[in-house]
Write a protein that holds these residues in place. Structure first.
Motif, PDB file in Angstrom:
ATOM      1  N   GLU A  38       2.021  -3.055  -5.475  1.00 14.08           N
ATOM      2  CA  GLU A  38       0.797  -2.461  -4.523  1.00 14.08           C
ATOM      3  C   GLU A  38       0.582  -1.335  -4.827  1.00 14.08           C
ATOM      4  OE1 GLU A  38       5.115  -2.875  -2.647  1.00 14.08           O
ATOM      5  OE2 GLU A  38       4.524  -2.703  -4.909  1.00 14.08           O
ATOM      6  N   LEU A  77      -4.101   1.864   1.009  1.00 15.92           N
ATOM      7  CA  LEU A  77      -3.470   0.359   0.606  1.00 15.92           C
ATOM      8  C   LEU A  77      -3.604  -0.972   0.268  1.00 15.92           C
ATOM      9  CD1 LEU A  77      -0.027   2.240   1.218  1.00 15.92           C
ATOM     10  CD2 LEU A  77      -1.120   2.879   0.384  1.00 15.92           C
ATOM     11  N   SER A  78      -3.693  -1.437  -0.649  1.00 12.94           N
ATOM     12  CA  SER A  78      -3.627  -2.693  -1.344  1.00 12.94           C
ATOM     13  C   SER A  78      -2.464  -3.343  -2.047  1.00 12.94           C
ATOM     14  CB  SER A  78      -4.399  -2.903  -2.123  1.00 12.94           C
ATOM     15  OG  SER A  78      -5.791  -2.612  -1.896  1.00 12.94           O
ATOM     16  N   CYS A  79      -2.170  -4.739  -1.560  1.00 16.77           N
ATOM     17  CA  CYS A  79      -1.003  -5.367  -2.453  1.00 16.77           C
ATOM     18  C   CYS A  79      -1.264  -6.572  -2.669  1.00 16.77           C
ATOM     19  CB  CYS A  79      -0.359  -5.168  -1.491  1.00 16.77           C
ATOM     20  SG  CYS A  79       1.567  -6.717  -2.022  1.00 16.77           S
ATOM     21  N   TRP A 118       4.623  -4.458   5.444  1.00 13.55           N
ATOM     22  CA  TRP A 118       4.360  -3.285   4.717  1.00 13.55           C
ATOM     23  C   TRP A 118       5.365  -2.232   5.558  1.00 13.55           C
ATOM     24  CZ3 TRP A 118       1.558  -1.919   1.267  1.00 13.55           C
ATOM     25  CH2 TRP A 118       0.275  -2.107   0.407  1.00 13.55           C
ATOM     26  N   TYR A 168       5.643   3.554   0.464  1.00 14.81           N
ATOM     27  CA  TYR A 168       5.043   2.266   0.813  1.00 14.81           C
ATOM     28  C   TYR A 168       4.702   0.955   0.037  1.00 14.81           C
ATOM     29  CZ  TYR A 168       2.938   5.525   4.711  1.00 14.81           C
ATOM     30  OH  TYR A 168       3.305   6.271   5.389  1.00 14.81           O
ATOM     31  N   TYR A 169       5.974  -0.076   0.449  1.00 14.06           N
ATOM     32  CA  TYR A 169       6.203  -1.410  -0.052  1.00 14.06           C
ATOM     33  C   TYR A 169       5.901  -2.337   0.727  1.00 14.06           C
ATOM     34  CZ  TYR A 169       9.947   1.005  -1.917  1.00 14.06           C
ATOM     35  OH  TYR A 169      11.214   2.191  -2.450  1.00 14.06           O
ATOM     36  N   CYS A 170       5.038  -3.377  -0.117  1.00 16.30           N
ATOM     37  CA  CYS A 170       4.483  -4.287   0.173  1.00 16.30           C
ATOM     38  C   CYS A 170       5.812  -5.426   0.728  1.00 16.30           C
ATOM     39  CB  CYS A 170       3.847  -4.770  -0.123  1.00 16.30           C
ATOM     40  SG  CYS A 170       2.540  -6.292   0.050  1.00 16.30           S
ATOM     41  N   THR A 190       4.634   2.331  -3.950  1.00 10.61           N
ATOM     42  CA  THR A 190       3.363   3.126  -4.137  1.00 10.61           C
ATOM     43  C   THR A 190       3.394   3.873  -2.886  1.00 10.61           C
ATOM     44  OG1 THR A 190       1.101   3.380  -4.852  1.00 10.61           O
ATOM     45  CG2 THR A 190       2.308   1.997  -2.695  1.00 10.61           C
TER      46      THR A 190
END
Length: 127
Positions: A6, A20-22, A36, A93-95, A121
């Motif tokens: 992330e 946010l990006s994963c 997410w 925040y978790y992917c 992240t």
């Protein structure tokens, strides 16, 4: 080894926006869904949003209308566009992704399903 990373977290003021990006990498044959989750200080991890297949989308009630989840299948990525952020959105925040990994087998190719978590992240919403 399939892994998720992330990025995009940081400090933002209430009412602000963050994206946010994963990114998923490894011997990936396919990804059926990417999601997410978030975990606030002293709280259990909770569901936030999911991007399923080509166009399927689902959101927790707490973020509906404020967050938008999207996928880039070619890049094995998922995004979370967060707007009108509130202090209660503060969390790691978790992917998470449902991945089919392509591996070598005694009879040739093997495809095994995995559910993979990223390391997270941190998003902090504060004045």
């Amino acid at each position: 080894q399939v892994q998720l990373v992330e990025s995009g977290g940081g400090l933002v003021q209430p009412g602000g926006s963050l994206r946010l990006s994963c990114s998923a990498s490894g011997n990936i044959f396919s990804i059926s869904w990417m999601a997410w989750y978030r975990q606030a200080p002293g709280r259990q991890r909770e569901y936030v949003a999911t991007a399923t297949g080509e166009s399927g989308r689902n959101y927790a009630d707490s973020v509906k209308g404020r967050f938008t989840v999207s996928r880039d299948h070619a890049k094995n990525m998922v995004y979370l566009q967060m707007t009108n952020l509130k202090p209660e959105d503060t969390a790691v925040y978790y992917c998470k992704a449902a991945v089919v990994e392509e591996v070598a087998d005694t009879t040739g190719r093997d495809y095994r399903p995995l559910e993979v978590w990223g390391q997270g992240t941190l998003v902090t919403v504060s004045s």
